[in-house]
Design a protein around this motif. Structure first.
Motif, PDB file in Angstrom:
ATOM      1  N   ARG A 197      54.600  38.501  34.801  1.00 49.31           N
ATOM      2  CA  ARG A 197      53.520  37.542  35.021  1.00 49.31           C
ATOM      3  C   ARG A 197      52.216  38.105  34.476  1.00 49.31           C
ATOM      4  O   ARG A 197      51.172  37.969  35.074  1.00 49.31           O
ATOM      5  CB  ARG A 197      53.391  37.253  36.514  1.00 49.31           C
ATOM      6  N   ASP A 208      49.347  35.527  33.865  1.00 49.74           N
ATOM      7  CA  ASP A 208      48.631  35.130  35.084  1.00 49.74           C
ATOM      8  C   ASP A 208      47.663  36.226  35.523  1.00 49.74           C
ATOM      9  O   ASP A 208      46.565  35.938  35.999  1.00 49.74           O
ATOM     10  CB  ASP A 208      49.635  34.834  36.202  1.00 49.74           C
ATOM     11  N   ASN A 209      48.082  37.473  35.376  1.00 49.82           N
ATOM     12  CA  ASN A 209      47.204  38.572  35.789  1.00 49.82           C
ATOM     13  C   ASN A 209      45.988  38.706  34.888  1.00 49.82           C
ATOM     14  O   ASN A 209      44.892  39.014  35.349  1.00 49.82           O
ATOM     15  CB  ASN A 209      47.994  39.881  35.799  1.00 49.82           C
ATOM     16  N   ASN A 211      52.611  41.098  42.047  1.00 46.77           N
ATOM     17  CA  ASN A 211      52.252  40.051  41.105  1.00 46.77           C
ATOM     18  C   ASN A 211      52.134  40.588  39.688  1.00 46.77           C
ATOM     19  O   ASN A 211      51.913  39.833  38.756  1.00 46.77           O
ATOM     20  CB  ASN A 211      50.913  39.418  41.489  1.00 46.77           C
TER      21      ASN A 211
END
Length: 409
Positions: A12, A15-16, A88
């Motif tokens: 991800r 997104d980060n 995440n």
């Protein structure tokens, strides 16, 4: 080490990167959507398993100003540490063992940015439910003591201080400049103008005294008794340093430290972090006489020339009050154009100068002012913006002599 790509189904990273860009924007750094796209494209070309390469790539693309480097580094460290803890972040961007140590003291700006709902992923409240300060709330904030403020109020005060119109008082010099109302004749310009009219003088040009901003020297007490006010005073002095050329700042507790160069950093958090790295006696004892002696001996002739105005910010609670304190105060007073003592103890209505150190210092100052609230700082700015008066400006209804005699009773 394998090279991983952004389109990895288990990662991800995109997104980060977007969340990291939001953190930077919330921290005050200018990061646009185009820069985020460039960062994502740049990360496709490197080994994102190497943390140093990821940091350097994002820094090269997202960082546009040198003074934001410290905030960027702190935001990178904290954001991806939190992202790793929440699972995440890509498994392919591991934190090295040395990076797992507790992070350095980060700026409040980054911590507040990370706590925002848009960063943490929490649901944001509708705008109609936001609480906005009313006019009465701002009036209360103007008079409220810094020591009684919440973190949100302190942040608002820091923003108001940064927006203040800082003093620009002018001192008359021996240099001259063209002035239609000047007192002396500008013979060269007058004769040169006469050449255009065949030698007949039509316009008479005059010269007036040129002015320049008065130098400001600040001596800030950072002892334990002043700890509740130190950070806000440093923010004010940082704004003053960045708006004016000739400003010198010294911090003292048990020793004297020159932090003028540290406060030259454009970013306030970077400037305060630089001050913390060079000062060794935060929130300790107070040795005003020794600190003033070192200032008068080592720095007086360097920074007090050309009519400097001295701001002495201390509560006057000297640990070793004796005749040496009075001597050094008198020497400082004679070396500057104007000595203004800013004392947060004046916030008390029934304040009396009973401490021995305060009684020794009072006869050697031109002005004795409170400095515990936003309104008192605004009063100081107004006082610095006007030319010095022959008589002292002091708290209402009391002269310096009355304060001195009250302390001897």
């Amino acid at each position: 080490m394998a090279i991983h790509h952004l389109d990895s189904p288990t990662g991800r990273i995109a997104d980060n990167v977007i969340g990291f860009a939001r953190t930077l924007r919330a921290s005050g750094l200018p990061v646009g959507s185009a820069a985020v796209i460039d960062a994502l494209n740049a990360l496709r070309l490197i080994d994102i398993g190497n943390r140093a390469d990821v940091f350097s790539t994002l820094q090269a693309v997202l960082l546009t100003r040198h003074e934001h480097a410290l905030i960027f580094a702190q935001a990178f460290e904290l954001f991806f540490r939190i992202a790793e803890q929440r699972n995440n972040m890509l498994d392919s961007v591991p934190l090295p063992d040395q990076a797992r140590k507790p992070p350095p003291s980060a700026s409040r700006r980054v911590l507040e940015a990370l706590s925002q709902p848009a960063i943490t992923g929490e649901r944001e409240m509708p705008r109609e439910h936001e609480i906005r300060p009313s006019v009465s709330d701002r009036e209360v904030l103007q008079r409220k003591d810094f020591a009684q403020m919440s973190a949100a109020e302190m942040a608002e005060v820091m923003q108001l201080i940064a927006k203040m119109e800082l003093p620009q008082a002018k001192l008359r010099t021996r240099r001259t400049r063209p002035d239609s109302r000047g007192s002396s004749l500008d013979l060269r310009r007058t004769l040169r103008g006469g050449l255009r009219t065949g030698g007949e003088i039509v316009d008479i040009h005059r010269l007036g005294r040129a002015g320049k901003s008065a130098p400001i020297v600040a001596l800030l007490d950072i002892s334990g008794s002043m700890s509740e006010y130190t950070r806000l005073f440093l923010h004010f002095l940082h704004s003053l340093t960045n708006e004016r050329k000739r400003v010198s700042v010294f911090l003292f507790g048990t020793r004297l430290t020159n932090v003028t160069r540290a406060l030259r950093a454009r970013d306030p958090d970077e400037a305060l972090a630089a001050c913390s790295s060079v000062v060794e006696d935060w929130a300790g004892g107070t040795r005003i006489a020794t600190s003033l002696h070192n200032f008068n001996k080592l720095w007086g002739r360097r920074v007090l020339a050309q009519g400097a105005i001295v701001l002495l910010i201390t509560d006057g609670l000297e640990r070793e009050a004796d005749s040496k304190l009075a001597f050094e105060m008198d020497r400082l007073h004679r070396s500057c154009r104007r000595l203004i003592w800013l004392n947060p103890l004046l916030r008390y209505d029934g304040f009396e100068p009973k401490a021995q150190g305060i009684k020794m210092m009072l006869p050697h100052v031109d002005e004795f002012r409170p400095v515990h609230s936003l309104s008192s700082i605004e009063g100081l700015v107004a006082a610095l913006s006007r030319a010095p008066r022959p008589t002292a400006v002091v708290p209402p209804s009391r002269s310096l002599n009355e304060w001195h005699h009250a302390g001897s009773r």
